[in-house]
Design a protein around this motif. Structure first.
Motif, mmCIF file in Angstrom:
data_model
loop_
_atom_site.group_PDB
_atom_site.id
_atom_site.type_symbol
_atom_site.label_atom_id
_atom_site.label_comp_id
_atom_site.label_asym_id
_atom_site.label_seq_id
_atom_site.Cartn_x
_atom_site.Cartn_y
_atom_site.Cartn_z
ATOM 1 N N MET A 1 0.830 -1.183 0.000
ATOM 2 C CA MET A 1 0.000 0.000 0.000
ATOM 3 C C MET A 1 0.865 1.232 0.000
ATOM 4 N N ALA A 2 0.611 2.103 -0.862
ATOM 5 C CA ALA A 2 1.333 3.361 -0.758
ATOM 6 C C ALA A 2 0.789 4.071 0.447
ATOM 7 N N ASP A 3 1.696 4.653 1.162
ATOM 8 C CA ASP A 3 1.261 5.229 2.419
ATOM 9 C C ASP A 3 2.017 6.515 2.610
ATOM 10 N N ALA A 4 1.381 7.626 2.320
ATOM 11 C CA ALA A 4 2.051 8.898 2.509
ATOM 12 C C ALA A 4 1.348 9.620 3.636
ATOM 13 N N ALA A 5 2.129 10.163 4.521
ATOM 14 C CA ALA A 5 1.512 10.838 5.653
ATOM 15 C C ALA A 5 2.189 12.163 5.892
ATOM 16 N N VAL A 6 1.420 13.142 6.304
ATOM 17 C CA VAL A 6 1.979 14.426 6.704
ATOM 18 C C VAL A 6 2.111 14.352 8.212
ATOM 19 N N THR A 7 3.348 14.275 8.674
ATOM 20 C CA THR A 7 3.583 13.908 10.067
ATOM 21 C C THR A 7 2.992 14.886 11.066
ATOM 22 N N ASP A 20 5.534 3.067 10.260
ATOM 23 C CA ASP A 20 4.172 3.246 9.782
ATOM 24 C C ASP A 20 3.389 1.972 10.093
ATOM 25 N N ALA A 24 7.313 -0.492 8.300
ATOM 26 C CA ALA A 24 8.428 0.144 7.606
ATOM 27 C C ALA A 24 8.816 1.422 8.336
ATOM 28 N N VAL A 26 9.714 5.184 8.823
ATOM 29 C CA VAL A 26 9.373 6.426 8.133
ATOM 30 C C VAL A 26 10.665 7.200 7.952
ATOM 31 N N THR A 27 10.941 7.637 6.739
ATOM 32 C CA THR A 27 12.194 8.334 6.475
ATOM 33 C C THR A 27 11.908 9.705 5.872
ATOM 34 N N THR A 29 13.160 10.958 3.251
ATOM 35 C CA THR A 29 13.052 10.923 1.789
ATOM 36 C C THR A 29 11.779 10.216 1.338
ATOM 37 N N GLY A 30 11.177 9.478 2.234
ATOM 38 C CA GLY A 30 10.019 8.683 1.858
ATOM 39 C C GLY A 30 10.421 7.369 1.226
ATOM 40 N N LEU A 31 11.727 7.136 1.153
ATOM 41 C CA LEU A 31 12.228 5.897 0.557
ATOM 42 C C LEU A 31 12.808 5.020 1.652
ATOM 43 N N SER A 32 12.934 3.759 1.339
ATOM 44 C CA SER A 32 13.528 2.846 2.304
ATOM 45 C C SER A 32 15.031 3.108 2.417
ATOM 46 N N THR B 5 6.392 13.079 5.121
ATOM 47 C CA THR B 5 7.097 11.792 5.096
ATOM 48 C C THR B 5 6.198 10.790 4.429
ATOM 49 N N GLU B 6 6.793 9.985 3.610
ATOM 50 C CA GLU B 6 5.983 9.057 2.833
ATOM 51 C C GLU B 6 6.696 7.720 2.692
ATOM 52 N N THR B 7 5.937 6.710 2.756
ATOM 53 C CA THR B 7 6.489 5.421 2.420
ATOM 54 C C THR B 7 5.901 5.074 1.071
ATOM 55 N N GLU B 9 5.333 3.090 -1.339
ATOM 56 C CA GLU B 9 5.391 1.714 -1.799
ATOM 57 C C GLU B 9 4.025 1.250 -2.248
ATOM 58 N N GLY B 11 1.468 -1.942 -3.006
ATOM 59 C CA GLY B 11 1.182 -3.150 -2.256
ATOM 60 C C GLY B 11 2.160 -4.268 -2.570
ATOM 61 N N HIS B 30 -4.049 13.701 3.541
ATOM 62 C CA HIS B 30 -2.982 13.242 4.431
ATOM 63 C C HIS B 30 -2.389 11.921 4.002
ATOM 64 N N VAL B 32 -2.053 8.835 0.759
ATOM 65 C CA VAL B 32 -2.284 8.446 -0.623
ATOM 66 C C VAL B 32 -2.262 6.935 -0.679
#
Lengths: 212, 133
Positions: A1-7, A20, A24, A26-27, A29-32, B5-7, B9, B11, B30, B32
């Protein structure tokens, strides 16, 4: 699941340890970070193998008359080895896609097949080295042999490390010891394995197929 | 100023470009939930990977065949072999390693290392007059 959050507006999306909902990290950059580190590592490995390949290219003509590349290479055998390693990249990618589908059984199966193919490649390399040695091509015989054994030996060690990583991953999946995103761990091992394959693609052409 | 901050990825574990996130923040969202449909063409079936592997095997066979035709091919031999080698190299990097579809930062890290290696060692080989010998 794409998971973007505004902290600052959605703190509930992450636990106290900065994870999250999927385990995973949370970074910024949003990347692992693990994946980024692996790519940086692979970029640095290019320099290692670039140095080894360049050294071989410089010294490949420095040998006695009867113990040069054209006398000792067994192209059909090395081609078969190359095919084995190429197919191991396919089985690796099948393991990654199985992991992404959360199909543990097939992930373990393809990882094991990849490890077996990798072991077969290493066994082939040991056989090749033994044959060359019996023909009189030792590590210190000439600058050509030293640079050849160093280059292909380093690659063989990388493949062996890859096989250990694959088997360790199989064991960890079996015992459910992988914390967080299992698919990412398999993908990282896969990136390393494919890198080993692309290095061999270069070695096979530059060392074996181009006549000295 | 919100700290984004975004993960990124999907699924199935693929990292995504950040446009969707930026867009959602612009619209005050907030989260996506990207789906594989958001990025068509990014997800290869196992069969496609099998076809690619078979293609690479065929290229390898062609390379080996060419190596037995050095005298027949003359000046075409070396460029042909190097082009086939590079096709194989980038096919594995782009598709098996998924770099074509991943975040550009990963590409940058890898190609920086690769570019630096090629530059440094070509200069080194030129210094030793390797290409003149």
């Amino acid at each position: 699941m794409a998971d973007a959050a505004v902290t600052d507006t959605a703190p509930e999306a992450h636990d106290a340890h900065g994870h999250d909902g999927h385990g995973a990290h949370v970074t910024s950059t949003g990347l692992s970070n693990n994946k980024l580190a692996m790519w940086i590592f692979l970029g640095s490995e290019c320099l290692l193998f670039g140095g080894l390949i360049s050294t071989y290219m410089l010294y490949r003509g420095r040998h006695s008359e009867n113990l040069g590349p054209d006398q000792v290479w067994d192209i059909p055998f090395t081609s078969a080895s190359s095919f084995v390693l190429l197919m191991s990249s396919l089985t690796m990618v099948l393991a990654v896609t199985a992991a992404q589908r959360k199909d543990d059984r097939n992930t373990r199966l393809w990882l094991t097949v990849t490890a077996l193919l990798g072991s077969l490649f290493v066994a082939g390399q040991v056989y090749e080295f033994t044959t060359f040695y019996r023909e009189g091509l030792g590590f210190t015989t000439s600058l050509f042999s030293s640079s050849f054994y160093t280059l292909t030996g380093f690659h063989g060690v990388h493949v062996s490390v890859g096989v250990i990583m694959l088997l360790a991953t199989v064991g960890m999946i079996l015992k459910n010891r992988i914390p967080g995103d299992k698919a990412e761990v398999v993908e990282l091992v896969g990136l390393y394995w494919h890198f080993v394959d692309i290095v061999w693609i270069l070695i096979f052409t530059l060392v074996y197929l181009i006549p000295a | 100023m919100s700290d984004i901050t975004e993960t990124t990825e999907l699924g199935d574990g693929y990292d995504q470009p950040n446009e969707a996130v930026a867009e959602s923040v612009e619209h005050g969202e907030h989260t996506v939930d990207a789906t594989p449909d958001d990025h068509p063409g990014e997800h290869w079936s196992d069969l496609k990977f099998v076809y690619l592997a078979l293609g690479l095997a065929v290229i390898t066979a062609v390379e080996v065949a060419l190596s037995y035709m050095v005298d027949d091919l003359g000046p075409v031999f070396l460029p042909a072999l190097l082009i086939l080698m590079l096709v194989k190299f980038f096919a594995v990097v782009m598709y098996f390693m998924h770099l074509k579809f991943d975040n550009r930062l990963f590409s940058l890290m890898f190609y920086l290392g690769l570019g630096l290696a090629v530059t440094v060692y070509v200069i080194a080989l030129l210094t030793f007059q390797f290409f003149n010998s």
